[in-house]
Scaffold this motif. Sequence first.
Motif, mmCIF file in Angstrom:
data_model
loop_
_atom_site.group_PDB
_atom_site.id
_atom_site.type_symbol
_atom_site.label_atom_id
_atom_site.label_comp_id
_atom_site.label_asym_id
_atom_site.label_seq_id
_atom_site.Cartn_x
_atom_site.Cartn_y
_atom_site.Cartn_z
ATOM 1 N N TRP A 151 2.763 9.796 -9.963
ATOM 2 C CA TRP A 151 3.844 9.091 -9.270
ATOM 3 C C TRP A 151 5.188 9.584 -9.795
ATOM 4 O O TRP A 151 5.361 9.748 -11.004
ATOM 5 C CB TRP A 151 3.740 7.585 -9.480
ATOM 6 N N LYS A 180 2.904 12.110 -6.035
ATOM 7 C CA LYS A 180 3.097 11.022 -5.074
ATOM 8 C C LYS A 180 4.572 10.647 -5.167
ATOM 9 O O LYS A 180 4.989 9.965 -6.111
ATOM 10 C CB LYS A 180 2.187 9.841 -5.401
ATOM 11 N N VAL A 209 0.854 -1.194 0.000
ATOM 12 C CA VAL A 209 0.000 0.000 0.000
ATOM 13 C C VAL A 209 0.889 1.243 0.000
ATOM 14 O O VAL A 209 1.685 1.450 0.917
ATOM 15 C CB VAL A 209 -0.945 0.014 1.224
ATOM 16 N N THR A 254 -2.999 3.543 -2.063
ATOM 17 C CA THR A 254 -3.331 2.677 -3.190
ATOM 18 C C THR A 254 -2.684 1.304 -2.988
ATOM 19 O O THR A 254 -1.507 1.218 -2.628
ATOM 20 C CB THR A 254 -2.820 3.290 -4.514
ATOM 21 N N SER A 255 -3.470 0.253 -3.211
ATOM 22 C CA SER A 255 -2.967 -1.114 -3.043
ATOM 23 C C SER A 255 -2.384 -1.642 -4.350
ATOM 24 O O SER A 255 -2.979 -1.456 -5.418
ATOM 25 C CB SER A 255 -4.101 -2.044 -2.595
ATOM 26 N N TYR A 300 0.637 5.433 -0.581
ATOM 27 C CA TYR A 300 -0.235 6.605 -0.694
ATOM 28 C C TYR A 300 -1.704 6.174 -0.803
ATOM 29 O O TYR A 300 -2.470 6.739 -1.575
ATOM 30 C CB TYR A 300 0.164 7.468 -1.892
#
Lengths: 65, 270
Positions: free
Chosen positions: B104, B136, B11, B15-16, B13
């Motif tokens: 990202w 991110k 995981v 998000t998985s 930020y």
Amino acid sequence: MEITINQTPFKLPQGASIAEAIEIFGAEPPYAIALNLTFVHRQRYGETFLTQGDALEIVQPVAGG
Amino acid sequence: MSLPENPDPLVLYGTSFPSRLLLGTAQYPSPEVLRQAVEVSGPSFLTVSLRRQAAGHNETGGQAFWDLLSTLKIPFLPNTAGCHTPEEVWTTAQMAREVFETPWIKLELIGDDYTLQPDTLEMVGVAERLLKDGFKVLPYCTEDLVLCRRLVDIGCEAIMPWAAPIGTGRGALNPYALRLLRERLTVPMLIDAGIGRPSHACEVMEWGFDGVLLNTAVAKAADPIRLAGAFKKAIEAGREAFLGGAMTQRETAAASTPILGTPFWHQNPS
């Protein structure tokens, strides 16, 4: 006027925009642009005008680690 | 048929991601080998970069590379490789966001060309600027505890300390500092750079690191596709070992077979 695109000298009409410079250079998408080390969003290519001595960078995706 | 949900996702930020492996895309013998290495290892991210466009066909960049990336359907993690100033990082990150259409960013700010050591004095400021702009940020950093803590303090929800200098394949050079870092910080930490062998990857995962970013170790292997699979298994094994709690080392031998009932016990003259 003379500018550099990716460090190569190019002669452009006085007051040319980034959009015109891209066309003269023959850039192929996808790419992104920085003018004098400042990012320029693609929506602003037509309204951003170049001046003598500007340095344009046109970058593309490459492999990376 | 849909795959079962991973009960132990990575995981980042919020998000998985299904895999704890992140894979670089550079230096493979061919685009096809890269494609197969990705297929075998199933990474959560592919790292990519930006370079100047030149006239002519270039297999590592441009349209051909873009077409290959598009077929792989793996999220992109653009890097800022080669940047030596915060301003270069800032501009490169914005260009990467536009080209790759992702927030990202693997923050690379090099402070020394010989070791490719990150610039530990300048990276916090530019990381903060990127975070405030919606990126991110996954910062490539050293194992320095205070640096890593500062990165977390300013909002990095994950960090990526090196194991050893990029491309050396030496494995963790400073196990003490890395393990201490793992103990002191709770954010996800991915080991980025310096891993050479699956056993290196397995080891850092056993210590509790959350994932591994690889490039050279796969791309420069004699058989990159086989090594891609080996790293996948090693990372999974290390994670399982961490979750399972490996035994504590002992200084002396301790028989595993019960002593009680041993035949001939103490009957032979010594």
